[in-house]
Enzyme design. Structure first.
Site, mmCIF file in Angstrom:
data_model
loop_
_atom_site.group_PDB
_atom_site.id
_atom_site.type_symbol
_atom_site.label_atom_id
_atom_site.label_comp_id
_atom_site.label_asym_id
_atom_site.label_seq_id
_atom_site.Cartn_x
_atom_site.Cartn_y
_atom_site.Cartn_z
ATOM 1 N N LYS A 113 0.832 -1.212 0.000
ATOM 2 C CA LYS A 113 0.000 0.000 0.000
ATOM 3 C C LYS A 113 0.862 1.257 0.000
ATOM 4 O O LYS A 113 0.501 2.256 -0.622
ATOM 5 C CB LYS A 113 -0.937 0.005 1.206
ATOM 6 N N LYS A 199 -4.417 -10.990 -6.158
ATOM 7 C CA LYS A 199 -5.671 -11.254 -5.438
ATOM 8 C C LYS A 199 -6.766 -10.247 -5.828
ATOM 9 O O LYS A 199 -6.448 -9.105 -6.183
ATOM 10 C CB LYS A 199 -5.428 -11.285 -3.928
ATOM 11 N N LYS A 202 -10.471 -4.694 -3.341
ATOM 12 C CA LYS A 202 -11.344 -3.513 -3.441
ATOM 13 C C LYS A 202 -10.594 -2.339 -4.048
ATOM 14 O O LYS A 202 -11.189 -1.448 -4.634
ATOM 15 C CB LYS A 202 -11.794 -3.073 -2.036
HETATM 16 P P1 TYM Z 1 -10.440 -6.316 4.261
HETATM 17 O O1 TYM Z 1 -11.557 -5.343 4.463
HETATM 18 O O2 TYM Z 1 -9.387 -6.004 3.273
HETATM 19 O O3 TYM Z 1 -11.027 -7.738 3.884
HETATM 20 C C1 TYM Z 1 -12.043 -8.347 4.653
HETATM 21 C C2 TYM Z 1 -11.861 -9.846 4.660
HETATM 22 O O4 TYM Z 1 -11.860 -10.350 3.331
HETATM 23 C C3 TYM Z 1 -10.703 -11.151 3.122
HETATM 24 N N1 TYM Z 1 -10.284 -11.003 1.723
HETATM 25 C C4 TYM Z 1 -10.104 -12.022 0.874
HETATM 26 N N2 TYM Z 1 -10.247 -13.345 1.035
HETATM 27 C C5 TYM Z 1 -10.006 -14.119 -0.050
HETATM 28 N N3 TYM Z 1 -9.624 -13.642 -1.257
HETATM 29 C C6 TYM Z 1 -9.470 -12.311 -1.458
HETATM 30 N N4 TYM Z 1 -9.110 -11.845 -2.658
HETATM 31 C C7 TYM Z 1 -9.705 -11.436 -0.354
HETATM 32 N N5 TYM Z 1 -9.653 -10.089 -0.209
HETATM 33 C C8 TYM Z 1 -10.004 -9.846 1.077
HETATM 34 C C9 TYM Z 1 -9.671 -10.608 4.091
HETATM 35 O O5 TYM Z 1 -8.685 -11.572 4.374
HETATM 36 C C10 TYM Z 1 -10.526 -10.283 5.284
HETATM 37 O O6 TYM Z 1 -10.734 -11.431 6.094
HETATM 38 N N6 TYM Z 1 -7.378 -5.643 8.095
HETATM 39 C C11 TYM Z 1 -8.649 -6.233 7.733
HETATM 40 C C12 TYM Z 1 -9.813 -5.727 8.544
HETATM 41 C C13 TYM Z 1 -9.601 -5.882 10.008
HETATM 42 C C14 TYM Z 1 -9.652 -7.095 10.739
HETATM 43 C C15 TYM Z 1 -9.410 -6.724 12.091
HETATM 44 C C16 TYM Z 1 -9.864 -8.429 10.391
HETATM 45 C C17 TYM Z 1 -9.357 -4.865 10.885
HETATM 46 N N7 TYM Z 1 -9.232 -5.383 12.127
HETATM 47 C C18 TYM Z 1 -9.391 -7.684 13.095
HETATM 48 C C19 TYM Z 1 -9.842 -9.378 11.403
HETATM 49 C C20 TYM Z 1 -9.610 -9.012 12.737
HETATM 50 C C21 TYM Z 1 -8.916 -5.874 6.283
HETATM 51 O O7 TYM Z 1 -8.471 -4.892 5.784
HETATM 52 O O8 TYM Z 1 -9.772 -6.687 5.658
#
Ligand code: TYM
Length: 336
Positions: A113, A199, A202
């Site tokens: 990022k 991957k 968003k």
């Molecule tokens: P975020 O918002 O990017 O994604 C949310 C969840 O979706 C999963 N994910 C994917 N899984 C499979 N293939 C993909 N291409 C893919 N893209 C996203 C992510 O692994 C995630 O589970 N940092 C986290 C949010 C967060 C969080 C936390 C998660 C903040 N605090 C505490 C767990 C526990 C995030 O940005 O997810």
């Protein structure tokens, strides 16, 4: 016996896509009756890259409605907004003071990022995984169901918990519980439709690269029609030379609810011209019930507000207990 606890979250940035659903939310929903559940909307994380204040609250509500539309049952699940619980930011600060800087500089997501942000990298972006550790450790979950890309952040969370316990607890009375990631074998890494080695994300500027949960049937048809494939006839999983093929077969398998063996047999002799309409229809029918529930929910703001208010009350209590234990261990006086 009391149920084990799970906790996870999604950022309210961009639209929720198939990667978020298949990698994380699907597991939350399918296993919600086996666990005690805490799922939140990570809106503090959403400002670690430039954001639009005009859409933050709206995106937060949209995501809450999508959680419910995907099947989370508020009678069994605490759903809340991260910024409504000040303990997240407070614990993150306390953890900042015990986390070595070089642990954060190693984070892959930060490096990726930061590269995109150029000169504009905030301290928040570097500190993002410390806030994530606070999100998790406040609630003492046994498991954190996430996609593969969060694995490194989960390892850091475990390291922070272990370091805190070592420095401020005793081996018999650890202050923080150390959680495990819960990463499913299938769907943990859904890839982009335009490049099977990247991957689905968003933040990819190309809409064509992902299928959003709220895409219309026509958008899904167009995206599948134009998605990247290869010139080989006959479709198979697990060929490292054919990442798009593996990804699209996986999407078909998960959206149609079939086993890998069934899909392998069904698609072994197919060409792309035959497979793409199958995948399209399977995706459209898998998303249709989510979209129908979402359309009804988004009209009813008061229902979403009630869920988030109740969620906040339950979460606040759990969070305060851990925060008090951490502050006590660090030697803070209690307010009189
Ligand atoms: P975020 O918002 O990017 O994604 C949310 C969840 O979706 C999963 N994910 C994917 N899984 C499979 N293939 C993909 N291409 C893919 N893209 C996203 C992510 O692994 C995630 O589970 N940092 C986290 C949010 C967060 C969080 C936390 C998660 C903040 N605090 C505490 C767990 C526990 C995030 O940005 O997810």
């Amino acid at each position: 016996m009391s149920k084990q606890r799970v906790l996870s979250g999604v950022q309210p940035t961009g639209s929720l896509h198939l990667g978020n659903y298949l990698g994380a939310i699907r597991t939350w929903v399918s296993e919600q009756y086996e666990y005690e559940n805490y799922f939140f909307i990570a809106d503090l994380h959403a400002i670690t890259v430039p954001h639009d204040p005009k859409t933050l609250a709206k995106n937060t509500y949209t995501l809450a409605a999508l959680y419910l539309a995907c099947g989370l049952d508020p009678a069994h699940t605490t759903i809340f907004v991260q910024s409504h619980i000040p303990a997240h930011a407070e614990l993150a600060w306390l953890f900042n003071c015990i986390t070595p800087l070089n642990w954060l500089e190693r984070m892959i997501q930060f490096k990726e990022k930061a590269l995109k942000q150029g000169e504009n990298v905030s301290i928040g972006l570097l500190d993002y995984p410390v806030l994530q550790a606070a999100d998790i450790l406040l609630y003492r979950p046994q498991y954190v169901p996430v996609g593969e890309d969060q694995k490194q952040h989960l390892e850091l969370t475990r390291d922070i918990a272990a370091r805190f316990n070592f420095q401020y607890g005793t081996p018999d009375a650890p202050i923080l519980s150390v959680p495990e990631p819960l990463i499913r074998a299938e769907g943990a890494r859904v890839m982009s439709l335009t490049d099977g080695t990247k991957k689905m994300s968003k933040s990819d500027p190309s809409e064509q690269s992902r299928i959003n949960l709220l895409d219309s049937p026509d958008e899904i048809r167009q995206k599948v029609k134009r998605c990247k494939t290869d010139p080989v006839r006959g479709l198979s999983f697990d060929d490292p030379e054919r990442p798009e093929c593996h990804n699209l077969l996986t999407l078909y398998m998960l959206s149609s609810g079939q086993t890998k063996a069934d899909v392998t047999a069904e698609c072994a002799d197919m060409g792309w011209g035959q497979f793409k309409p199958l995948l399209t229809e399977s995706l459209i029918s898998a998303l249709q019930p989510i979209q129908a529930r979402y359309a009804a929910l988004i009209q009813d703001r008061s229902q979403i507000e009630t869920v988030l208010r109740q969620g906040r009350e339950t979460a606040e209590q759990a969070a305060q207990e851990t925060l008090a234990a951490v502050k006590n261990a660090l030697g803070y006086s209690t307010p009189l």
